[in-house]
Scaffold this active site. Structure first.
Site, PDB file in Angstrom:
ATOM      1  N   GLY A   1       0.698  -1.068  -0.263  1.00 15.91           N
ATOM      2  CA  GLY A   1      -0.084  -0.127   0.180  1.00 15.91           C
ATOM      3  C   GLY A   1       0.426   1.419   0.130  1.00 15.91           C
ATOM      4  O   GLY A   1       0.183   2.382   0.529  1.00 15.91           O
ATOM      5  N   THR A   2       1.926   1.581  -1.178  1.00 14.04           N
ATOM      6  CA  THR A   2       3.155   2.842  -0.798  1.00 14.04           C
ATOM      7  C   THR A   2       1.649   3.851  -1.620  1.00 14.04           C
ATOM      8  O   THR A   2       1.895   4.889  -1.097  1.00 14.04           O
ATOM      9  CB  THR A   2       4.365   2.405  -1.038  1.00 14.04           C
ATOM     10  OG1 THR A   2       4.048   2.209  -2.070  1.00 14.04           O
ATOM     11  CG2 THR A   2       5.008   1.470  -0.284  1.00 14.04           C
TER      12      THR A   2
ATOM     13  N   MET B   1      -4.423  -7.078  -7.119  1.00 17.34           N
ATOM     14  CA  MET B   1      -3.603  -8.398  -7.865  1.00 17.34           C
ATOM     15  C   MET B   1      -4.700  -9.231  -8.691  1.00 17.34           C
ATOM     16  O   MET B   1      -4.600 -10.414  -8.940  1.00 17.34           O
ATOM     17  CB  MET B   1      -2.582  -9.031  -7.074  1.00 17.34           C
ATOM     18  CG  MET B   1      -1.531  -8.296  -6.931  1.00 17.34           C
ATOM     19  SD  MET B   1      -0.753  -7.248  -7.909  1.00 17.34           S
ATOM     20  CE  MET B   1       0.704  -6.881  -7.301  1.00 17.34           C
ATOM     21  N   ARG B   2      -5.768  -9.215  -8.618  1.00 13.44           N
ATOM     22  CA  ARG B   2      -6.759  -9.700  -8.938  1.00 13.44           C
ATOM     23  C   ARG B   2      -7.592  -8.514 -10.580  1.00 13.44           C
ATOM     24  O   ARG B   2      -7.705  -7.294 -10.290  1.00 13.44           O
ATOM     25  CB  ARG B   2      -8.051  -9.552  -8.288  1.00 13.44           C
ATOM     26  CG  ARG B   2      -7.400 -10.358  -7.091  1.00 13.44           C
ATOM     27  CD  ARG B   2      -8.614 -10.744  -6.251  1.00 13.44           C
ATOM     28  NE  ARG B   2      -9.638 -11.502  -6.014  1.00 13.44           N
ATOM     29  CZ  ARG B   2      -9.602 -13.137  -6.337  1.00 13.44           C
ATOM     30  NH1 ARG B   2      -8.721 -13.311  -5.535  1.00 13.44           N
ATOM     31  NH2 ARG B   2      -9.779 -13.917  -6.667  1.00 13.44           N
TER      32      ARG B   2
ATOM     33  N   ASN C   1      -5.500   2.491 -12.903  1.00 13.06           N
ATOM     34  CA  ASN C   1      -4.639   1.491 -12.602  1.00 13.06           C
ATOM     35  C   ASN C   1      -3.063   1.776 -12.742  1.00 13.06           C
ATOM     36  O   ASN C   1      -3.106   3.119 -13.851  1.00 13.06           O
ATOM     37  CB  ASN C   1      -4.269   0.351 -13.232  1.00 13.06           C
ATOM     38  CG  ASN C   1      -3.905  -0.919 -12.870  1.00 13.06           C
ATOM     39  OD1 ASN C   1      -3.270  -1.113 -11.171  1.00 13.06           O
ATOM     40  ND2 ASN C   1      -2.607  -1.701 -13.666  1.00 13.06           N
TER      41      ASN C   1
ATOM     42  N   HIS D   1       0.728   0.860 -13.346  1.00 12.38           N
ATOM     43  CA  HIS D   1       1.378  -0.509 -14.142  1.00 12.38           C
ATOM     44  C   HIS D   1       3.223  -0.006 -13.395  1.00 12.38           C
ATOM     45  O   HIS D   1       3.510   1.524 -13.916  1.00 12.38           O
ATOM     46  CB  HIS D   1       1.413  -0.312 -14.753  1.00 12.38           C
ATOM     47  CG  HIS D   1       2.008  -2.204 -15.541  1.00 12.38           C
ATOM     48  ND1 HIS D   1       1.970  -3.573 -14.975  1.00 12.38           N
ATOM     49  CD2 HIS D   1       2.363  -1.919 -16.422  1.00 12.38           C
ATOM     50  CE1 HIS D   1       2.435  -3.808 -15.060  1.00 12.38           C
ATOM     51  NE2 HIS D   1       4.048  -3.401 -16.135  1.00 12.38           N
TER      52      HIS D   1
ATOM     53  N   ASP E   1      -4.247  -4.553 -18.811  1.00 14.99           N
ATOM     54  CA  ASP E   1      -2.829  -3.851 -18.870  1.00 14.99           C
ATOM     55  C   ASP E   1      -3.025  -2.548 -20.165  1.00 14.99           C
ATOM     56  O   ASP E   1      -1.983  -1.767 -20.702  1.00 14.99           O
ATOM     57  CB  ASP E   1      -1.659  -3.983 -18.343  1.00 14.99           C
ATOM     58  CG  ASP E   1      -1.126  -4.199 -16.452  1.00 14.99           C
ATOM     59  OD1 ASP E   1      -2.337  -4.130 -16.246  1.00 14.99           O
ATOM     60  OD2 ASP E   1      -0.671  -4.932 -17.122  1.00 14.99           O
TER      61      ASP E   1
HETATM   62  C1  GAR Z   1       3.192  -1.117  -7.458  1.00 10.04           C
HETATM   63  O1  GAR Z   1       4.428  -1.098  -7.846  1.00 10.04           O
HETATM   64  C2  GAR Z   1       2.293  -1.212  -8.385  1.00 10.04           C
HETATM   65  O2  GAR Z   1       2.769  -0.163  -9.412  1.00 10.04           O
HETATM   66  C3  GAR Z   1       1.890  -2.683  -9.073  1.00 10.04           C
HETATM   67  O3  GAR Z   1       2.109  -3.362  -7.583  1.00 10.04           O
HETATM   68  C4  GAR Z   1       2.986  -1.993  -7.147  1.00 10.04           C
HETATM   69  C5  GAR Z   1       1.968  -2.548  -5.321  1.00 10.04           C
HETATM   70  O4  GAR Z   1       2.725  -1.762  -4.547  1.00 10.04           O
HETATM   71  N1  GAR Z   1       1.343  -3.236  -9.891  1.00 10.04           N
HETATM   72  C6  GAR Z   1       0.571  -3.542 -10.601  1.00 10.04           C
HETATM   73  O5  GAR Z   1       2.142  -4.534 -11.075  1.00 10.04           O
HETATM   74  C7  GAR Z   1      -0.254  -4.220 -11.247  1.00 10.04           C
HETATM   75  N2  GAR Z   1      -0.117  -4.635 -12.635  1.00 10.04           N
HETATM   76  P1  GAR Z   1       2.099  -0.714  -3.138  1.00 10.04           P
HETATM   77  O6  GAR Z   1       1.174  -1.279  -2.993  1.00 10.04           O
HETATM   78  O7  GAR Z   1       3.031  -0.409  -2.170  1.00 10.04           O
HETATM   79  O8  GAR Z   1       0.995   0.123  -4.027  1.00 10.04           O
END
Ligand code: GAR
Length: 201
Positions: A12-13, A90-91, A107, A109, A145
């Site tokens: 969750g950053t 992630m779903r 979203n 990415h 995506d």
């Molecule tokens: C982030 O880097 C985001 O871009 C990626 O997951 C991470 C979540 O980090 N998302 C994907 O890869 C989606 N396909 P966070 O929980 O610290 O925000």
């Protein structure tokens, strides 16, 4: 002032960056609810620390993805959510969900789409040997995506980068452009025409 719902699965950053941007007045919006498919997501704790309402919805209680998404959409609608923000969720969303919030789901990415969609984009970039990667905020459509791109930020890839070191630098950019994109949406400045997103001045 827009009502936002955030979907998370992990640390969750990005959620944290959005909460802080709202608190600093950089986003004119309110997070009405944070929904997680993972009870242990640290993102839930971050939300609670800022008095943001959270809900864990267990997919195992639903017979398929659409039923699960119906429950999520119902929860979001009950909270009068106008923009759905996926932040490390992630779903894959069902077409039911995408239709229910058409052009209102975004979203982030960790690559310059259309390069390196899917999982572990930073690892894909390092292994491919690209010299520049970055991150992309995009509208969510039914593909993987693949929706219209709102904002991107580029990051140089050095020869000694690892997946982790690149991910860390990209993440800083993610936090910037995600907040910016949400503010643009909230101001009604994002116009979608086909594949393109035009940003009103
Ligand atoms: C982030 O880097 C985001 O871009 C990626 O997951 C991470 C979540 O980090 N998302 C994907 O890869 C989606 N396909 P966070 O929980 O610290 O925000």
């Amino acid at each position: 002032m827009i009502n936002v719902g955030v979907l998370v699965s992990g640390r969750g950053t990005n959620l944290q960056a959005i909460i802080e941007a709202i608190e600093e007045g950089k986003i004119e919006g309110k997070i009405k609810i944070v929904i997680s498919d993972n009870l242990d997501a640290y993102a839930l704790k971050r939300a609670e620390q800022h008095n943001v309402e959270t809900q864990y919805i267990n997919h195992k209680e639903f017979k398929n993805r659409e039923d699960y998404d119906k429950k999520i959409v119902e929860t979001l609608k009950n909270k009068e959510v106008e923009l759905v923000v996926l932040a490390g969720y992630m779903r894959i969303l069902s077409s039911y969900f995408i239709k229910a919030y058409k052009n209102k789901i975004i979203n982030i990415h960790p690559a310059l789409l259309p390069s390196f969609p899917g999982l572990r984009a930073q690892k894909q970039a390092v292994e491919y040997g690209v010299k520049i990667s970055g991150c992309t905020v995009h509208f969510v459509d039914e593909g993987m995506d693949s929706g219209p791109i709102i904002l991107q930020s580029a990051v140089e890839v050095s020869e000694d980068d690892t997946e982790e070191s690149l991910a860390e630098r990209i993440l800083k950019e993610e936090h910037q452009i995600y907040a910016q994109a949400i503010q643009l949406f909230s101001q009604g400045r994002l116009i979608i025409k086909g594949r393109k997103v035009f940003i009103k001045k």
